[in-house]
Design a protein around this motif. Structure first.
Motif, short mmCIF file in Angstrom:
data_model
loop_
_atom_site.label_atom_id
_atom_site.label_comp_id
_atom_site.label_asym_id
_atom_site.label_seq_id
_atom_site.Cartn_x
_atom_site.Cartn_y
_atom_site.Cartn_z
N ASN A 1 -6.07 0.78 -20.58
CA ASN A 1 -6.14 0.95 -19.12
C ASN A 1 -6.69 2.32 -18.72
O ASN A 1 -6.83 3.21 -19.55
N LYS A 2 -7.00 2.44 -17.44
CA LYS A 2 -7.49 3.69 -16.81
C LYS A 2 -8.90 4.06 -17.26
O LYS A 2 -9.22 5.24 -17.41
N ASP B 1 -2.26 3.74 -21.83
CA ASP B 1 -2.88 4.71 -20.92
C ASP B 1 -3.97 5.45 -21.70
O ASP B 1 -3.68 6.33 -22.51
N1 LIG Z 1 -7.02 5.91 -12.08
C1 LIG Z 1 -6.15 4.99 -12.49
N2 LIG Z 1 -4.85 5.14 -12.21
C2 LIG Z 1 -4.00 4.18 -12.63
C3 LIG Z 1 -4.43 3.02 -13.34
N3 LIG Z 1 -3.34 2.27 -13.63
C4 LIG Z 1 -2.29 2.91 -13.11
N4 LIG Z 1 -2.68 4.07 -12.50
C5 LIG Z 1 -1.86 5.05 -11.80
O1 LIG Z 1 -1.23 5.88 -12.74
C6 LIG Z 1 0.00 6.35 -12.21
C7 LIG Z 1 1.09 6.19 -13.25
O2 LIG Z 1 1.17 4.82 -13.53
P1 LIG Z 1 1.37 4.34 -15.00
O3 LIG Z 1 0.65 5.20 -15.97
O4 LIG Z 1 1.10 2.89 -14.97
O5 LIG Z 1 2.92 4.53 -15.03
P2 LIG Z 1 3.93 4.59 -16.18
O6 LIG Z 1 3.26 4.61 -17.52
O7 LIG Z 1 4.94 3.55 -15.92
O8 LIG Z 1 4.56 5.95 -15.82
P3 LIG Z 1 4.57 7.30 -16.60
O9 LIG Z 1 5.62 7.09 -17.64
O10 LIG Z 1 4.93 8.31 -15.56
O11 LIG Z 1 3.18 7.50 -17.17
C8 LIG Z 1 0.25 5.59 -10.92
O12 LIG Z 1 -0.10 6.44 -9.84
C9 LIG Z 1 -0.75 4.44 -11.01
O13 LIG Z 1 -1.21 4.04 -9.74
C10 LIG Z 1 -5.83 2.89 -13.61
O14 LIG Z 1 -6.32 1.93 -14.23
N5 LIG Z 1 -6.64 3.92 -13.17
#
Ligand SMILES: Nc1nc2c(ncn2[C@@H]2O[C@H](COP(=O)(O)OP(=O)(O)OP(=O)(O)O)[C@@H](O)[C@H]2O)c(=O)[nH]1
Length: 104
Positions: free
Chosen positions: A45-46, A12
């Motif tokens: 990502n992101k 992330d």
């Molecule tokens: N803007 C954006 N949001 C994203 C992206 N990938 C995932 N998300 C969002 O980020 C949120 C958390 O997802 P993740 O970070 O993948 O989840 P995680 O790491 O399993 O969960 P946490 O432990 O809560 O961070 C969700 O609402 C996703 O839809 C991206 O590339 N861009």
């Protein structure tokens, strides 16, 4: 040298606090014997989020240049916009293809 696996890590890029933990976890699993020769694909990502770290900054934070035991690639991607995701898949296919040997 290519092992049997490709390892994918999704980082992330907007969460600087977690990078330290991520690096620590990577250091541990890259020492696993069954991953000897595995290639490492780091997806920063992101990238669509303002203020997220670039792929290069993720590379620095995870000190990927210090990894000499595994081939690696870091790519800035976004699961939301799809940015560079095809590039990541291409790289994986290419990487897997290098392990296919035809015996005749
Ligand atoms: N803007 C954006 N949001 C994203 C992206 N990938 C995932 N998300 C969002 O980020 C949120 C958390 O997802 P993740 O970070 O993948 O989840 P995680 O790491 O399993 O969960 P946490 O432990 O809560 O961070 C969700 O609402 C996703 O839809 C991206 O590339 N861009």
């Amino acid at each position: 040298m290519h092992g049997r696996f490709s390892v994918g890590v999704v980082v992330d890029s907007a969460d600087r606090m977690r990078l330290e933990t991520c690096k620590h976890e990577m250091d541990i699993f890259l020492q696993e014997e069954r991953l000897a020769g595995a290639t490492l694909l780091v997806l920063a990502n992101k990238q669509d989020l303002l203020g997220s770290l670039t792929a290069n900054e993720i590379k620095e934070a995870l000190q990927l240049d210090n990894i000499t035991t595994h081939h690696w690639l870091v790519l800035g991607v976004s699961a939301v916009t799809g940015e560079k995701l095809l590039g990541a898949v291409d790289w994986l296919i290419d990487d897997i293809a290098k392990r296919i040997f035809i015996l005749d």
